[in-house]
Design a protein around this motif. Structure first.
Motif, PDB file in Angstrom:
ATOM      1  N   LEU A  90       3.624  -1.291  88.700  1.00  0.00           N
ATOM      2  CA  LEU A  90       2.629  -0.079  88.977  1.00  0.00           C
ATOM      3  C   LEU A  90       1.756   0.046  87.963  1.00  0.00           C
ATOM      4  CD1 LEU A  90       5.522   2.950  88.933  1.00  0.00           C
ATOM      5  CD2 LEU A  90       4.646   1.375  90.859  1.00  0.00           C
ATOM      6  N   SER A  91       1.667  -0.578  86.668  1.00  0.00           N
ATOM      7  CA  SER A  91       0.495  -0.390  85.993  1.00  0.00           C
ATOM      8  C   SER A  91      -0.177  -1.593  86.137  1.00  0.00           C
ATOM      9  CB  SER A  91       1.244  -0.496  84.437  1.00  0.00           C
ATOM     10  OG  SER A  91       1.849  -1.304  84.048  1.00  0.00           O
ATOM     11  N   GLY A  92       0.387  -2.790  86.540  1.00  0.00           N
ATOM     12  CA  GLY A  92      -0.532  -3.994  86.695  1.00  0.00           C
ATOM     13  C   GLY A  92      -0.599  -4.756  85.360  1.00  0.00           C
ATOM     14  N   ARG A  93       0.418  -4.446  84.352  1.00  0.00           N
ATOM     15  CA  ARG A  93       0.452  -5.074  83.021  1.00  0.00           C
ATOM     16  C   ARG A  93       1.124  -6.524  83.383  1.00  0.00           C
ATOM     17  NH1 ARG A  93       2.596  -0.175  79.324  1.00  0.00           N
ATOM     18  NH2 ARG A  93       0.524   1.043  79.107  1.00  0.00           N
ATOM     19  N   ARG A  94       1.140  -7.280  82.270  1.00  0.00           N
ATOM     20  CA  ARG A  94       1.604  -8.544  82.291  1.00  0.00           C
ATOM     21  C   ARG A  94       3.131  -8.777  82.740  1.00  0.00           C
ATOM     22  NH1 ARG A  94      -1.027 -10.301  76.534  1.00  0.00           N
ATOM     23  NH2 ARG A  94      -3.209 -10.112  76.846  1.00  0.00           N
ATOM     24  N   ALA A  95       3.427  -9.883  83.211  1.00  0.00           N
ATOM     25  CA  ALA A  95       5.189 -10.342  83.384  1.00  0.00           C
ATOM     26  C   ALA A  95       5.712 -10.358  82.228  1.00  0.00           C
ATOM     27  CB  ALA A  95       4.988 -11.445  84.472  1.00  0.00           C
ATOM     28  N   LEU A  96       6.975  -9.653  82.320  1.00  0.00           N
ATOM     29  CA  LEU A  96       7.718  -9.676  81.175  1.00  0.00           C
ATOM     30  C   LEU A  96       8.708 -11.023  81.075  1.00  0.00           C
ATOM     31  CD1 LEU A  96       9.277  -6.200  80.687  1.00  0.00           C
ATOM     32  CD2 LEU A  96       7.345  -7.104  79.483  1.00  0.00           C
ATOM     33  N   PHE A  97       8.855 -11.548  82.466  1.00  0.00           N
ATOM     34  CA  PHE A  97       9.727 -12.633  82.487  1.00  0.00           C
ATOM     35  C   PHE A  97       9.201 -13.440  83.386  1.00  0.00           C
ATOM     36  CE2 PHE A  97      12.073  -8.502  82.144  1.00  0.00           C
ATOM     37  CZ  PHE A  97      12.746  -8.908  80.812  1.00  0.00           C
ATOM     38  N   ARG A  98       9.781 -14.620  83.451  1.00  0.00           N
ATOM     39  CA  ARG A  98       9.555 -15.910  84.414  1.00  0.00           C
ATOM     40  C   ARG A  98      10.504 -15.747  85.689  1.00  0.00           C
ATOM     41  NH1 ARG A  98      11.044 -21.137  81.494  1.00  0.00           N
ATOM     42  NH2 ARG A  98       8.884 -20.591  80.471  1.00  0.00           N
ATOM     43  N   ALA A  99       9.751 -15.828  86.756  1.00  0.00           N
ATOM     44  CA  ALA A  99      10.573 -15.907  88.134  1.00  0.00           C
ATOM     45  C   ALA A  99      10.430 -17.264  88.724  1.00  0.00           C
ATOM     46  CB  ALA A  99       9.733 -14.871  89.025  1.00  0.00           C
ATOM     47  N   ARG A 100      11.526 -17.664  89.077  1.00  0.00           N
ATOM     48  CA  ARG A 100      11.772 -19.031  89.551  1.00  0.00           C
ATOM     49  C   ARG A 100      12.442 -19.176  90.955  1.00  0.00           C
ATOM     50  NH1 ARG A 100      13.171 -22.739  85.042  1.00  0.00           N
ATOM     51  NH2 ARG A 100      15.414 -22.171  85.506  1.00  0.00           N
ATOM     52  N   ALA A 101      11.826 -19.838  91.770  1.00  0.00           N
ATOM     53  CA  ALA A 101      12.457 -19.984  92.977  1.00  0.00           C
ATOM     54  C   ALA A 101      13.663 -21.352  92.600  1.00  0.00           C
ATOM     55  CB  ALA A 101      11.828 -20.408  94.114  1.00  0.00           C
ATOM     56  N   THR A 102      15.087 -20.934  92.913  1.00  0.00           N
ATOM     57  CA  THR A 102      15.814 -22.073  92.681  1.00  0.00           C
ATOM     58  C   THR A 102      16.735 -22.617  93.832  1.00  0.00           C
ATOM     59  OG1 THR A 102      17.725 -20.335  92.342  1.00  0.00           O
ATOM     60  CG2 THR A 102      16.727 -21.127  90.465  1.00  0.00           C
ATOM     61  N   LYS A 103      16.270 -21.987  95.034  1.00  0.00           N
ATOM     62  CA  LYS A 103      16.500 -22.630  96.498  1.00  0.00           C
ATOM     63  C   LYS A 103      15.472 -22.711  97.123  1.00  0.00           C
ATOM     64  CE  LYS A 103      21.495 -21.059  96.253  1.00  0.00           C
ATOM     65  NZ  LYS A 103      22.484 -20.352  96.946  1.00  0.00           N
ATOM     66  N   PRO A 104      15.196 -23.489  98.158  1.00  0.00           N
ATOM     67  CA  PRO A 104      14.163 -23.467  99.154  1.00  0.00           C
ATOM     68  C   PRO A 104      14.374 -22.437 100.124  1.00  0.00           C
ATOM     69  CG  PRO A 104      14.967 -25.682  98.831  1.00  0.00           C
ATOM     70  CD  PRO A 104      15.930 -24.834  98.166  1.00  0.00           C
ATOM     71  N   GLY A 105      13.396 -21.747 100.336  1.00  0.00           N
ATOM     72  CA  GLY A 105      13.577 -20.805 101.493  1.00  0.00           C
ATOM     73  C   GLY A 105      12.247 -19.972 101.724  1.00  0.00           C
ATOM     74  N   ASN A 106      12.240 -18.767 101.979  1.00  0.00           N
ATOM     75  CA  ASN A 106      10.921 -17.966 102.399  1.00  0.00           C
ATOM     76  C   ASN A 106      11.061 -16.625 101.887  1.00  0.00           C
ATOM     77  OD1 ASN A 106       9.909 -19.635 104.500  1.00  0.00           O
ATOM     78  ND2 ASN A 106      11.712 -19.247 105.999  1.00  0.00           N
ATOM     79  N   VAL A 107       9.762 -16.400 101.275  1.00  0.00           N
ATOM     80  CA  VAL A 107       9.463 -14.918 100.873  1.00  0.00           C
ATOM     81  C   VAL A 107       8.520 -14.409 101.463  1.00  0.00           C
ATOM     82  CG1 VAL A 107      10.740 -15.880  98.728  1.00  0.00           C
ATOM     83  CG2 VAL A 107       8.021 -16.032  98.925  1.00  0.00           C
TER      84      VAL A 107
END
Length: 556
Positions: A90-107
Motif C-alpha cells: 500500500l505504501s510503496g515502501r521497500r520489500a522486507l523479504f526475498r520472493a523466489r519461484a521454486t517451481k516453474p509455473g505461471n503468475v
C-alpha cells in the motif's frame, strides 16, 4: 508466518484469512489488471527492492524468505491461488523479504498502481487483499520478523525511543538486548560495533546506523523513497493524529491529491493511549495504536501518501503555500490542514529530561507496561488519558498511584473511568498532590511528592512515572504565520473577529469557514485548534468535516 510446516509459526488461528486462496473467477478478474507471466526457478523480488510487483500464483510455487548473509529464513510458501505482499504494497515502501519461484509455473504480475486500482474498484477482492495484508503485518510484528535488527540496552533511553518509533510506525524488527543475549558479541564484532555506538540499527543485514535519529531510520528503511516532494498538491496535512488521518481518508477517498507530513509516528497523542473505550463502534475498546494503525492503512488504501520528516516550516507569503521540511524540500500545495495536536506538559523539575525514557514516559502502551510489571508506578494527570493509563497499568503493576492537583476527578474525567478507578483496589488516588523531585543514577529510582494542602512530603522507591497532564499545542513551528490565542492554540472561524480580519487584510470577500485560520485555505483541526473538544471522536469529526471546506476553497 506460514501455512507450511517449514515456515515460521503463526500466532493466529485463522490461517485462511492470512493466506486465502482465490477462486478461478477472482483470478480471472485480477488478470484483467495485470498480465500472465511464465516463471522459472528465479528470484522475483529481492529484499530492499523498490517498486515491488504484486504476484498471484496461477501454477507453481513462490517462497518468501528473510535473507541474513548466507542464511535464509522461510517466512511462507505461496501456492496456486495465493498472492504475495503485505502492508508495504500500500505504501510503496521497500520489500522486507526475498520472493523466489521454486517451481516453474505461471503468475499474474501486477504493478502497484494497478493493484491499488483493483483494491479501490473491486470490493470483494479488495477486502480479501486488505485483510491479508494487515494480518500478515500483525504477524510479522508479533514475531519480530522483518528487515531490521535493533541492538540496544535497557539502560538506554534512545533504545526505548527507537523501539517506540518502529512500533508506532508498524515496522517489524528483531530486538537484541546487550544485557541478556550471550551471543550478541559475535554480531557486534561482525559489524565492528563498539559499546558507545549503542543503540545500533542494522537494515537489511548490511547498513549499520549507530545511535540514529528517527529521520535516519526512516531514510534507511525507505519510508519516503517514492514520495514526490516537489509536485503541487491539492492538500498537505501536517500531523498524522486522529484528525489528520481522518482528513486524509476523506480527502483521498474523494479524489484529492493528499500528502500527510508527520515528524515522528502516526497516531499523535491518542496513539499512546492504552485503551479508548468511549469511541463509537468499539464497545470493548480499542488501543490508540490500533486505531491509528487502521486509519493509517485506510488512508493509504485511498491513495494518500505519508511522509515521515523532521522539522517543518510553513511559508505563508503567497500562493501556492509552501511547506518546507528539514532537508530543504519545498512542497507546494493549494490548501493546508494543520493537525499537529498537543503534547503533555513537561513537569517543572530540574532533572526531568535526564529520566525521560528511563523512568518517565508520556504514553502507556504495551511497550511501557513491560518495563514495570509487578512494580509500583505513578500516573500524573486527571483526564481520560491518565485514567485509561491507570486502569491499563493496574493489570500488570503492583500498585498505581494517581497524582492530581485538584480535589477530584469529576470535572476532568468520564464517569465510566472514574467508576473503573474506584473499583480497582490497585489504584490509589492522591488529590492535591504533585511530584517535587526525581532521583536516580542512570534510571529513575525514587520520587518525592507533596500534598499542596497539608504540605506533607512523601518519598517512595518508584522507578516508573507516566505523565499525562495538561496540553501544550504544537504550534511553535508556525513562527507567527497564523493567529494564535494566548495559550498558543490556533484561532479559527468565528474566533477571528471582523476587526482582526480587517486589520490583517483578509484577502477574500467571504468570512473564514469553520476551522479556517487567519490565512484562507489553511485550516486547523483537532487538539491544536483553539476551542476544540479534546476527544478522539471530536478530532476525527473535525478532520472529516474540514474536507468539505477544502473542496469549496479549491473551487474558488
Amino acid at each position: 508466518m506460514s501455512n507450511n510446516p517449514r515456515g515460521l509459526p503463526l500466532t493466529r488461528a485463522h490461517i485462511e484469512r492470512i493466506f486465502p486462496k482465490l477462486t478461478d473467477e477472482q483470478l480471472s478478474r485480477m488478470q484483467e489488471r495485470g498480465h500472465l507471466r511464465s516463471v522459472k526457478l528465479e528470484v522475483l523480488v529481492e529484499q530492499g527492492d523498490s517498486n515491488v510487483p504484486f504476484f498471484v500464483v496461477v501454477s507453481g510455487e513462490i517462497e518468501i524468505l528473510r535473507p541474513s548473509g548466507d542464511i535464509e529464513t522461510l517466512i511462507t510458501v505461496h501456492g496456486p491461488g495465493q498472492f504475495t505482499g503485505e502492508i508495504n504494497m500500500l505504501s510503496g515502501r521497500r520489500a522486507l523479504f526475498r520472493a523466489r519461484a521454486t517451481k516453474p509455473g505461471n503468475v499474474i504480475e501486477m504493478d502497484r498502481q494497478n493493484m491499488m486500482a483493483l483494491l479501490q474498484s473491486d470490493a470483494e477482492i479488495g477486502d480479501i487483499l486488505m485483510r491479508a495484508f494487515i494480518l500478515r503485518r500483525v504477524e510479522l510484528v508479533a514475531a519480530g520478523v522483518g528487515d531490521v535488527v535493533l541492538i540496544g540496552s535497557s539502560n538506554s533511553a534512545r533504545t526505548f525511543q527507537i523501539k517506540e518509533f518502529l512500533m508506532r510506525n508498524g515496522h517489524p524488527y528483531n530486538y537484541i538486548d546487550l544485557e541478556n543475549d550471550s551471543e550478541v558479541q559475535h554480531l557486534l564484532d561482525n559489524f565492528h560495533i563498539l559499546a558507545n555506538d549503542i543503540p545500533v540499527l542494522i537494515c537489511q543485514g548490511k547498513f549499520v546506523l549507530r545511535n540514529p535519529n528517527n529521520q535516519q531510520i526512516a531514510n534507511c528503511l525507505g519510508f519516503n523513497e517514492l514520495i514526490n516532494q516537489t509536485a503541487l498538491r491539492d492538500l498537505v496535512i501536517i500531523g498524522a493524529g486522529p484528525s489528520g488521518l481522518a482528513a486524509a481518508v476523506y480527502g483521498a477517498s474523494e479524489g484529492l491529491d493528499v500528502l500527510v507530513m508527520e515528524t515522528s509516528s502516526p497516531g499523535g497523542q491518542a496513539g499512546s493511549s492504552s485503551r479508548i473505550e468511549n469511541y463509537l463502534g468499539f464497545p470493548t475498546g480499542i488501543s490508540g495504536q490500533d486505531l491509528a494503525s487502521r486509519a493509517y492503512t485506510q488512508a493509504q488504501k485511498f491513495g494518500a501518501e505519508i511522509l515521515i520528516t523532521k522539522g517543518l516550516r510553513l511559508s505563508c507569503g503567497g500562493k501556492p503555500y509552501i511547506v518546507e521540511n528539514e532537508d530543504g524540500s519545498k512542497i507546494p500545495t493549494r490548501t493546508v490542514i494543520i493537525a499537529t495536536g498537543a503534547e503533555y506538559r513537561r513537569l517543572r523539575l530540574k532533572n526531568l529530561q535526564r529520566f525521560e525514557g528511563m523512568g518517565v514516559y508520556y504514553g502507556a502502551t504495551f511497550l511501557e507496561s513491560q518495563l514495570c510489571k509487578g512494580d509500583e508506578v505513578i500516573v500524573v494527570g486527571g483526564g481520560n488519558s491518565a485514567g485509561q493509563a491507570a486502569v491499563f497499568l493496574a493489570e500488570s503493576a503492583k500498585c498505581v498511584h494517581m497524582l492530581i492537583r485538584s480535589a477530584g476527578l469529576a470535572e476532568s474525567m468520564s464517569r465510566y473511568l472514574i467508576r473503573r478507578i474506584e473499583d480497582t483496589p490497585k489504584i490509589i488516588l492522591h488529590t492535591h498532590t504533585e511530584i517535587i523531585t526525581l532521583e536516580g543514577d542512570i534510571h529513575l529510582e525514587s520520587v518525592q511528592w507533596q500534598n499542596s494542602i497539608t504540605k506533607e512530603i512523601e518519598e517512595h522507591k518508584i522507578s516508573n512515572v507516566f505523565v499525562m497532564a495538561g496540553a501544550a499545542p504544537n504550534t511553535s513551528w508556525l513562527d507567527g504565520c497564523i493567529a494564535l490565542d494566548s495559550k498558543g492554540f490556533i484561532k479559527t472561524g468565528a474566533d477571528l473577529s471582523p476587526e482582526y480580519l480587517s486589520n490583517i487584510g483578509w484577502p477574500v470577500a467571504r468570512q473564514p469557514y469553520s476551522f479556517e485560520t487567519s490565512l484562507p485555505g489553511i485550516f486547523a483541526v483537532g487538539d491544536v485548534r483553539a476551542g476544540s473538544i479534546k476527544r478522539v471522536a471530536s478530532a476525527v469529526g473535525e478532520g472529516s468535516v474540514a474536507i468539505s471546506f477544502i473542496h469549496k476553497v479549491l473551487q474558488e
